[in-house]
Write a protein that holds these residues in place. Structure first.
Motif, PDB file in Angstrom:
ATOM      1  N   ALA A 254      51.687  -8.591  63.248  1.00  0.00           N
ATOM      2  CA  ALA A 254      53.412  -8.849  62.561  1.00  0.00           C
ATOM      3  C   ALA A 254      53.918  -8.794  61.458  1.00  0.00           C
ATOM      4  N   ARG A 255      53.263  -9.556  60.659  1.00  0.00           N
ATOM      5  CA  ARG A 255      52.331  -9.915  58.965  1.00  0.00           C
ATOM      6  C   ARG A 255      51.950  -8.966  58.256  1.00  0.00           C
ATOM      7  N   THR A 256      51.840  -8.238  58.275  1.00  0.00           N
ATOM      8  CA  THR A 256      51.184  -7.057  57.466  1.00  0.00           C
ATOM      9  C   THR A 256      51.207  -5.785  58.039  1.00  0.00           C
ATOM     10  N   GLY A 257      52.047  -5.646  59.639  1.00  0.00           N
ATOM     11  CA  GLY A 257      51.816  -3.743  59.851  1.00  0.00           C
ATOM     12  C   GLY A 257      50.653  -3.548  60.013  1.00  0.00           C
ATOM     13  N   LEU A 258      49.562  -4.231  60.019  1.00  0.00           N
ATOM     14  CA  LEU A 258      48.144  -3.741  59.908  1.00  0.00           C
ATOM     15  C   LEU A 258      48.421  -2.640  61.265  1.00  0.00           C
ATOM     16  N   ARG A 259      47.350  -1.932  61.996  1.00  0.00           N
ATOM     17  CA  ARG A 259      46.921  -1.990  62.084  1.00  0.00           C
ATOM     18  C   ARG A 259      45.439  -2.971  63.232  1.00  0.00           C
ATOM     19  N   LEU A 260      45.524  -3.114  64.781  1.00  0.00           N
ATOM     20  CA  LEU A 260      44.043  -4.352  64.507  1.00  0.00           C
ATOM     21  C   LEU A 260      43.513  -3.850  65.858  1.00  0.00           C
ATOM     22  N   PRO A 261      42.437  -4.227  66.101  1.00  0.00           N
ATOM     23  CA  PRO A 261      42.165  -2.798  66.776  1.00  0.00           C
ATOM     24  C   PRO A 261      41.541  -3.938  68.178  1.00  0.00           C
ATOM     25  N   ALA A 262      41.491  -3.315  69.492  1.00  0.00           N
ATOM     26  CA  ALA A 262      40.979  -4.266  70.608  1.00  0.00           C
ATOM     27  C   ALA A 262      39.605  -5.386  70.186  1.00  0.00           C
ATOM     28  N   ASN A 263      39.038  -4.913  69.237  1.00  0.00           N
ATOM     29  CA  ASN A 263      38.177  -6.482  69.975  1.00  0.00           C
ATOM     30  C   ASN A 263      38.356  -7.270  68.278  1.00  0.00           C
ATOM     31  N   TYR A 264      40.090  -7.440  67.422  1.00  0.00           N
ATOM     32  CA  TYR A 264      40.357  -8.273  66.782  1.00  0.00           C
ATOM     33  C   TYR A 264      40.104  -9.521  67.625  1.00  0.00           C
ATOM     34  N   VAL A 265      39.333 -10.282  66.972  1.00  0.00           N
ATOM     35  CA  VAL A 265      39.313 -11.890  67.231  1.00  0.00           C
ATOM     36  C   VAL A 265      40.853 -12.335  66.654  1.00  0.00           C
ATOM     37  N   LEU A 266      41.643 -13.132  67.096  1.00  0.00           N
ATOM     38  CA  LEU A 266      42.719 -13.833  67.215  1.00  0.00           C
ATOM     39  C   LEU A 266      42.433 -14.533  66.256  1.00  0.00           C
ATOM     40  N   ARG A 267      43.598 -15.257  65.923  1.00  0.00           N
ATOM     41  CA  ARG A 267      43.536 -16.232  64.934  1.00  0.00           C
ATOM     42  C   ARG A 267      44.545 -16.607  65.037  1.00  0.00           C
ATOM     43  N   ASP A 268      44.091 -18.277  64.685  1.00  0.00           N
ATOM     44  CA  ASP A 268      45.665 -19.368  65.232  1.00  0.00           C
ATOM     45  C   ASP A 268      46.595 -18.636  64.702  1.00  0.00           C
ATOM     46  N   ARG A 269      48.669 -18.505  65.869  1.00  0.00           N
ATOM     47  CA  ARG A 269      49.856 -18.150  64.876  1.00  0.00           C
ATOM     48  C   ARG A 269      50.110 -16.693  64.319  1.00  0.00           C
ATOM     49  N   ASP A 270      48.796 -16.150  64.833  1.00  0.00           N
ATOM     50  CA  ASP A 270      48.422 -14.448  65.159  1.00  0.00           C
ATOM     51  C   ASP A 270      50.466 -14.193  65.693  1.00  0.00           C
ATOM     52  N   VAL A 271      51.284 -13.479  65.154  1.00  0.00           N
ATOM     53  CA  VAL A 271      52.396 -12.353  65.916  1.00  0.00           C
ATOM     54  C   VAL A 271      52.176 -10.956  65.864  1.00  0.00           C
ATOM     55  N   LEU A 272      51.848 -10.343  67.401  1.00  0.00           N
ATOM     56  CA  LEU A 272      51.527  -9.332  66.982  1.00  0.00           C
ATOM     57  C   LEU A 272      51.910  -8.437  68.168  1.00  0.00           C
ATOM     58  N   SER A 273      52.361  -7.335  68.017  1.00  0.00           N
ATOM     59  CA  SER A 273      52.666  -6.274  69.402  1.00  0.00           C
ATOM     60  C   SER A 273      51.604  -5.855  70.007  1.00  0.00           C
ATOM     61  N   ILE A 274      51.382  -5.590  71.070  1.00  0.00           N
ATOM     62  CA  ILE A 274      50.657  -4.727  71.327  1.00  0.00           C
ATOM     63  C   ILE A 274      50.714  -3.212  72.254  1.00  0.00           C
ATOM     64  N   VAL A 275      49.760  -2.447  71.900  1.00  0.00           N
ATOM     65  CA  VAL A 275      50.310  -0.987  72.073  1.00  0.00           C
ATOM     66  C   VAL A 275      49.114  -0.448  73.504  1.00  0.00           C
ATOM     67  N   SER A 276      49.729   0.170  74.394  1.00  0.00           N
ATOM     68  CA  SER A 276      49.631   0.532  74.974  1.00  0.00           C
ATOM     69  C   SER A 276      49.880   1.816  75.967  1.00  0.00           C
ATOM     70  N   THR A 277      49.039   2.307  76.384  1.00  0.00           N
ATOM     71  CA  THR A 277      49.658   3.789  77.324  1.00  0.00           C
ATOM     72  C   THR A 277      49.998   3.465  78.209  1.00  0.00           C
ATOM     73  N   ALA A 278      49.870   2.170  79.290  1.00  0.00           N
ATOM     74  CA  ALA A 278      50.679   1.848  80.195  1.00  0.00           C
ATOM     75  C   ALA A 278      51.687   1.906  79.210  1.00  0.00           C
ATOM     76  N   ARG A 279      52.276   0.780  78.596  1.00  0.00           N
ATOM     77  CA  ARG A 279      53.622   0.009  78.252  1.00  0.00           C
ATOM     78  C   ARG A 279      53.518  -0.853  77.013  1.00  0.00           C
ATOM     79  N   ARG A 280      54.151  -0.713  76.367  1.00  0.00           N
ATOM     80  CA  ARG A 280      54.403  -1.371  75.014  1.00  0.00           C
ATOM     81  C   ARG A 280      55.182  -3.002  75.517  1.00  0.00           C
ATOM     82  N   GLY A 281      54.183  -3.891  74.987  1.00  0.00           N
ATOM     83  CA  GLY A 281      53.846  -5.049  75.395  1.00  0.00           C
ATOM     84  C   GLY A 281      54.777  -6.356  74.413  1.00  0.00           C
TER      85      GLY A 281
END
Ligand SMILES: Nc1nc2c(ncn2[C@@H]2O[C@H](COP(=O)(O)OP(=O)(O)OP(=O)(O)O)[C@@H](O)[C@H]2O)c(=O)[nH]1
Ligand SMILES: [Mg+2]
Length: 405
Positions: free
Chosen positions: A378-405
């Motif tokens: 959410a900060r940069t608008g950049l795509r993060l791959p599934a293996n991206y290692v999360l950092r403290d205070r990350d705000v992100l949107s998960i995109v999935s074929t199942a649903r958008r969480g």
């Protein structure tokens, strides 16, 4: 599953008072030994600076609470019956203890730093007890339970190693999984006690005890709570505890002060955000003399010398430092920062350091993980791959074929 913290320690050290102050429950407290008879769990919170200010939005928390810019995230705490030397031989207590130890991610080991408990657990004059010995005694009890459990399983471990493809570490982890022991813990303990190559049936008593001691340490990270800091002699004993147990974090606390403040806050008498180093009396005319005296005592004895009651600090240290959790804010819409119902920054998740986008997806919902494509930062608008290692205070949107969480 929330993070779980178990509260252990000698009888009368103030475990239940601390538990009540964290949960605002009213479990029985008394100055008699062994007041608490069985484990009780409740919800406490860890506190972190919320991201909503940085994004300049107003939030609508759902799985947590936001107060004055602080996010309160629930964790589970469990109060346990007190211990004294020799308790491991008692039957009932041992099983209860191990059951809770099994479910705890970390432990608070509470010590009466004022030294006002004698060796039988009775309250006496401050300064006459020995908090260093109290801590060591209870730790020994705990280790002896590990030893008992381990010893009774040696033939089973040996059989697993002989008759299947189990390594020694696999076999020990299998047998002790009920008390929360993982393979990596066993590997560490075997290697530190130089027993990796030795047939388990030939370990001597000292080797077993040494191994269990290390296993207890690595499988249950622990913080010492030097409690009753408002009483005389506590300051000296706190220093001694710190010097004696250098490898451990020692947090000075006053459970009673925190309980008084939290209850006064709940009644609207004072303004107090747990963890902050001050409180403000809101309705002086509604305080009776005893309440006034209690608050004045806290101001002088707790905030004066240690700046805080230590209770919130201990919870935060346990979760963020000892267990190395990061706070992650998943949203459905990475621009508006909302969930599907339009609530801003609804949830925050505690994820261990090293967790990836995929781990987060799995924690939220298994379907989300199955169809996982990527996440959007959410900060940069950049795509993060599934293996991206999360950092403290990350705000992100998960995109999935199942649903958008
Ligand atoms: N001065 C002071 N007294 C405290 C503090 N915390 C607890 N106490 C007192 O210590 C006594 C024991 O407190 P409990 O909370 O019942 O202790 P416990 O460790 O749960 O005891 P058991 O359940 O018997 O093992 C009570 O009289 C409390 O009021 C504190 O921070 N300061
Ligand atoms: Mg108790």
């Amino acid at each position: 599953m929330p993070i779980r913290i178990g509260i252990i320690g000698k009888t009368n050290a103030g475990k239940t008072t601390l538990f009540n102050s964290m949960t605002l429950l009213s479990a029985e407290v008394s100055n008699y030994p062994f007041t608490t008879k069985s484990p009780q769990s409740g919800v406490a919170n860890v506190v972190t600076l919320c991201v909503h200010k940085e994004f300049n939005v107003k939030d609508n928390p759902v799985n947590s609470r936001c107060e004055d810019g602080w996010r309160f995230i629930p964790v589970e705490v469990t109060d346990l019956p007190g211990l004294i030397k020799g308790a491991w031989m008692g039957k009932g207590l041992g099983n209860q203890f191990l059951a809770v130890a099994a479910q705890s991610d970390a432990l608070f080991h509470v010590v009466d730093a004022s030294g006002s408990i004698d060796k039988d657990g009775k309250i006496t004059e401050a300064g006459t007890g020995d908090p260093i010995a109290d801590f060591a005694d209870v730790e020994l009890e705990l280790v002896l339970w590990y030893v008992k459990l381990f010893t009774s399983n040696i033939s089973k471990i040996s059989k697993l190693v002989k008759t299947s493809k189990y390594s020694l570490a696999d076999a020990v982890a299998e047998v002790l999984q009920g008390i929360g022991v993982k393979k990596e813990h066993v590997i560490r303990a075997l290697s530190d006690s130089l027993l990796t190559e030795k047939n388990v049936e030939n370990w001597n008593e000292k080797e077993i005890q040494n191994f269990c001691w290390i296993l207890r340490e690595v499988s249950k990270p622990t913080i010492i709570l030097a409690n009753k800091m408002d009483l005389p002699y506590a300051a000296e004993n706190f220093q001694k505890l710190r010097e004696t147990y250098k490898g451990l974090i020692v947090v000075p606390t006053s459970g009673e002060a925190e309980l008084t403040l939290r209850r006064a806050e709940a009644k609207g008498l004072i303004k107090y955000v747990p963890g902050e180093e001050r409180f403000e009396i809101l309705k002086p005319q509604e305080l009776n003399e005893a309440q006034k005296a209690a608050l004045a005592y806290i101001k002088r004895k707790v905030f004066g010398e240690y700046l805080r009651t230590g209770v919130q600090f201990a919870l935060n240290i346990a979760v963020f430092k000892l267990l190395k959790m990061n706070t992650i804010y998943p949203v459905a819409d990475p621009e508006k920062l909302t969930d599907k119902q339009g609530r801003v920054l609804p949830d925050v998740y505690l994820m261990p350091t090293g967790s990836t986008v995929e781990d987060l997806a799995r924690t939220i919902h298994s379907d989300l993980a199955k169809g996982l494509l990527y996440a959007v930062d959410a900060r940069t608008g950049l795509r993060l791959p599934a293996n991206y290692v999360l950092r403290d205070r990350d705000v992100l949107s998960i995109v999935s074929t199942a649903r958008r969480g």
